[in-house]
Design an enzyme around this catalytic site. Structure first.
Site, PDB file in Angstrom:
ATOM      1  N   GLU A  86       0.939  -1.099   0.079  1.00  0.00           N
ATOM      2  CA  GLU A  86      -0.128  -0.107   0.033  1.00  0.00           C
ATOM      3  C   GLU A  86       0.786   1.358   0.113  1.00  0.00           C
ATOM      4  O   GLU A  86       0.427   2.358  -0.568  1.00  0.00           O
ATOM      5  CB  GLU A  86      -1.014  -0.051   1.173  1.00  0.00           C
ATOM      6  CG  GLU A  86      -2.008  -1.006   0.872  1.00  0.00           C
ATOM      7  CD  GLU A  86      -2.919  -0.858   0.083  1.00  0.00           C
ATOM      8  OE1 GLU A  86      -3.379   0.226  -0.311  1.00  0.00           O
ATOM      9  OE2 GLU A  86      -3.479  -1.711  -0.514  1.00  0.00           O
ATOM     10  N   SER A 369     -52.608 -15.176  44.932  1.00  0.00           N
ATOM     11  CA  SER A 369     -52.391 -14.990  46.637  1.00  0.00           C
ATOM     12  C   SER A 369     -50.753 -15.089  46.623  1.00  0.00           C
ATOM     13  O   SER A 369     -50.574 -14.860  47.945  1.00  0.00           O
ATOM     14  CB  SER A 369     -52.838 -16.598  46.653  1.00  0.00           C
ATOM     15  OG  SER A 369     -54.290 -16.492  46.733  1.00  0.00           O
TER      16      SER A 369
END
Length: 809
Positions: A86, A369
């Site tokens: 690169e 309950s």
């Protein structure tokens, strides 16, 4: 001739002045972007949600899946490969390689087309950071200027590190760490020469050079990289030849993401993080201008959670192994460490792929309950003795504000005069209605909220029987207050959050607060232990001290078991997530809190606590600092609640305030009687069953319930079960089918206004729940869908869920 020389000279002078002016303008930067513009760029990083044992549960990322690494964590071969292919003069130029630009310009002119580029690694990094901006010649000048500024501020190694963390490698991989792990299953420091060269090769055109999409092009490009590395002296000829001889070997990319671990918990954590960052501007400021969502998905967070993956699996297995048939109801479970508040397991439903709504933490279902635990705690806190007696007969109660409440017990049963202790063990509704009248509704609400209930509690006496809505997380947390001897620790899902480098962003260590006196908690724990030992929660029994309470709604649409040991509190809900659908025939039985919820709880807790030594609850001390002569200790029959005889099979020692102790002796076990086996009467007619029970020397007690699975008049349930050995004269309870529950047609309210729809459903005998969904302006306030649909059959009182349009935000 002299004129021609002058023209050439003047032209050359003009070009020189123009070039000098360009370079002066370029390096002074007048009118060009400054480095600060680039530094505002936020580098996306993947966030991780981590379990209590340090393992990764899941990763969160936006469009860019990335994790940063430092340059010393990247193998030299990969660094050299990228530089070679690169930007071979990377360590010589100042951000812009004018020599390479000139060479590329000449080559492209000679070839007649663009065959060579000249962007440096620094320029490429700038280009990536400015992604999304228009690509023009002016932008190339801007990139060059910023690259030059970048080189003045950072070292070459730092620029290379930033580039390698930013660059795209295809397959959704940003940066070398994600690419190394995805392509090779390795860290970037572990790559071989051939693998490093392949990654460097991909950078130019990721899709074209992808080893997944174009193997030949990827191999050829890799070999070009290796040749270039040899040319520049990074590797020898032999090393290059060996690397080129290797085949391309990469990890398979899964077609679908694997099923997430603890998906309901992960979503709960994400919502928690959103709320934290949305509420704290200082925390958000640490991430620049990112929104809360962007911080979560792009901020590289390390979210350390409380979840125990072993307990999570036990919870999921307990539900799936119990409700394992097609058409079964859903279930939710949440488990909390009562001492720290840490959420250890969370299951929000049976199948996250089908329903993402998290009933464990988001849901609102009636607790039945199981809410009596808060009424009991309020009563004991306000001086009501566990052995104070109440009439349990169905009745109509009038409250101080004039409210009248007609209340009865499950299946229409009655127990005569019964004390608070026995009423809790047997879950007697009428007694609890009388208790809330004595202590006051507001006191119960305050106690429940202090213990950990965060949902809104309406100020109605019927909350004593759980007609309000709660979720398993708050029930597990609130019952955990009793497990922690009256100290409430708020539940947490996250212990700390750090950034990707381990710097702490925030920590979460909740402080406990005493909300129930220790002596009161001890008494309540003692009673709720017996509710499991002898009462409705028997199916939840495990081989260690435990306490808990069942809950079942009147329409059998919700069933609960909330239980705890000193080490762990867990709440289980069973029901249909679509709405209030009665569970009258699941695996052939009517679902109560003492059936599937208790069984799920037992399976979970047996595994969850297998390696935890059993610990006991503190002893209940009734006397405190009062005169001991005001108290009396007796041996009591657990079945009758009266003074025990020598023949009572289950007894316990209880302390009473003098004058409130039972005066009578047990009438059930008053002689040494003969044992008999309970006959099997399920499936018989009521008359046949009663005759068979009496014939065995036992007494029948008949209750009635709707059942679509059995003809009217047929016994669908009995207690004790057939074959149980009991004393002659004992009572056998049977439940007789009243046939299928009356059905009605659900009105079609789609298209109506919200108020009209509610009135229509109420007039038809149905309840309703409203859900709001963003829509266009024409549908605001209008019912856009309903469940069940219009015309469906449902029992009276069933809940219909309507979705009403609201303005989009």
């Amino acid at each position: 001739m002299r004129i021609f020389v002058r023209i050439v000279f003047i032209s050359f002078l003009c070009l020189a002045v123009m070039a000098g002016g360009f370079f002066f303008w370029f390096y002074t930067g007048v009118g060009l972007p400054r480095l600060e513009d680039l530094e505002n760029h936020q580098l996306d990083q993947t966030s991780k949600i981590i379990a209590a044992d340090g393992s990764i549960i899941t990763e969160l990322h936006g469009e860019q899946n990335r994790e940063n690494v430092s340059l010393d964590q990247i193998c030299p071969d990969l660094q050299n490969a990228v530089i070679a292919i690169e930007d071979e003069r990377f360590y010589q130029h100042g951000g812009v390689d004018w020599k390479a630009i000139a060479r590329a310009f000449w080559t492209n002119v000679v070839q007649g087309e663009v065959v060579q580029g000249a962007s440096t690694i620094t320029q490429q990094y700038v280009d990536i950071a400015l992604a999304g901006r228009e690509r023009t010649y002016w932008r190339k000048i801007e990139e060059a200027r910023l690259a030059n500024q970048l080189e003045r501020k950072f070292s070459k190694d730092k620029i290379l590190e930033m580039y390698l963390n930013e660059v795209y490698f295809g397959q959704g991989c940003y940066g070398v760490k994600t690419a190394s792990q995805t392509f090779f299953g390795k860290q970037p420091s572990e790559l071989g020469l051939d693998e490093a060269a392949l990654l460097a090769a991909i950078i130019r055109i990721p899709n074209y050079y992808s080893p997944y999409l174009n193997v030949e092009a990827a191999r050829d490009r890799r070999n070009v990289v290796l040749d270039k590395m040899e040319e520049l002296g990074f590797i020898t000829y032999a090393q290059a030849a060996e690397a080129k001889s290797k085949d391309l070997v990469v990890q398979p990319i899964p077609e679908e993401a694997p099923s997430p671990t603890a998906p309901y918990f992960v979503e709960y954590v994400k919502q928690y993080l959103y709320n934290v960052f949305a509420a704290d501007p200082d925390l958000r400021a640490k991430f620049g201008d990112l929104s809360p969502d962007d911080i979560i998905f792009r901020g590289g967070l390390r979210v350390h959670t409380t979840i125990d993956l072993n307990l999570q699996k036990y919870a999921e297995d307990a539900i799936n192994s119990t409700l394992n048939q097609e058409g079964d109801p859903s279930a939710a479970l949440c488990a909390v460490d009562p001492r720290s508040g840490e959420i250890k397991a969370m299951v929000g439903g049976k199948d996250y792929s089908e329903l993402q709504y998290n009933i464990a933490a988001q849901g609102g279902r009636q607790p039945g309950s199981s809410f009596k635990g808060f009424v009991l705690t309020t009563a004991i806190s306000n001086g009501i003795s566990p052995y104070k007696s109440y009439d349990s007969s169905p009745t109509t109660l009038e409250f101080p504000d004039g409210t009248k409440w007609k209340v009865g017990n499950a299946e229409g049963s009655s127990y005569g005069t019964i004390n608070v202790y026995s009423a809790t063990v047997r879950s007697v509704n009428v007694v609890y209605a009388r208790i809330i009248r004595d202590v006051g509704t507001q006191r119960v609400i305050q106690m429940a909220q202090a213990m950990g209930i965060t949902s809104e509690i309406p100020p109605y006496p019927s909350i004593a029987l759980g007609t309000n809505e709660v979720n398993p997380l708050e029930m597990a947390s609130a019952y955990g207050t009793l497990a922690n001897n009256g100290v409430h620790v708020p539940p947490i899902c996250v212990t700390k959050v750090t950034d990707a480098e381990g710097n702490i962003i925030f920590e979460n260590t909740p402080k406990g607060q005493r909300v129930v006196r220790e002596d009161v908690a001890a008494v309540v724990n003692s009673i709720l232990q017996d509710a499991v030992r002898y009462g409705t929660g028997r199916a939840a029994r495990i081989d260690r001290p435990q306490a808990g309470k069942t809950g079942t709604t009147d329409d059998y649409a919700d069933a609960w078991f909330c239980g705890y040991t000193p080490d762990l509190s867990a709440a289980v809900w069973v029901g249909y997530s679509e709405g209030r659908i009665p569970m009258r025939s699941v695996h052939g039985i009517t679902v109560y809190g003492g059936t599937f919820p208790a069984q799920i709880w037992r399976k979970f807790m047996e595994n969850a606590l297998v390696d935890v030594p059993a610990s006991a609850f503190p002893e209940a001390e009734f006397a405190g600092e009062e005169d001991e002569s005001e108290w009396v200790t007796l041996t009591i029959c657990s079945d009758s609640g009266l003074r025990a005889t020598p023949f009572c099979p289950h007894t316990e020692t209880k302390t009473f305030r003098r004058g409130e102790e039972p005066s009578g002796t047990c009438t059930i076990h008053n002689t040494q009687t003969q044992k008999v086996n309970v006959p099997a009467v399920t499936g018989l007619t009521e008359a046949g069953a009663s005759a068979a029970i009496r014939g065995a020397g036992l007494n029948p007690a008949v209750n009635y319930a709707y059942s679509s699975a059995a003809p009217q008049g047929t016994v669908i349930n009995q207690s004790p079960l057939a074959g149980t050995s009991v004393n002659i004269g004992s009572t056998v309870s049977i439940t007789v089918s009243q046939g299928a529950a009356p059905q009605a047609s659900v009105p079609n309210v789609v298209g109506m206004g919200e108020t009209a729809a509610k009135e229509t459903l109420s007039a038809g005998g149905f309840t309703y729940k409203v859900v709001y969904s963003p829509t266009d302006a024409s549908q605001v306030g209008i019912v856009i869908s309903q469940f069940p649909g219009g015309g469906a059959s449902a029992g009276p009182g069933s809940q219909v869920i309507i979705t009403v349009g609201k303005a989009a935000t």
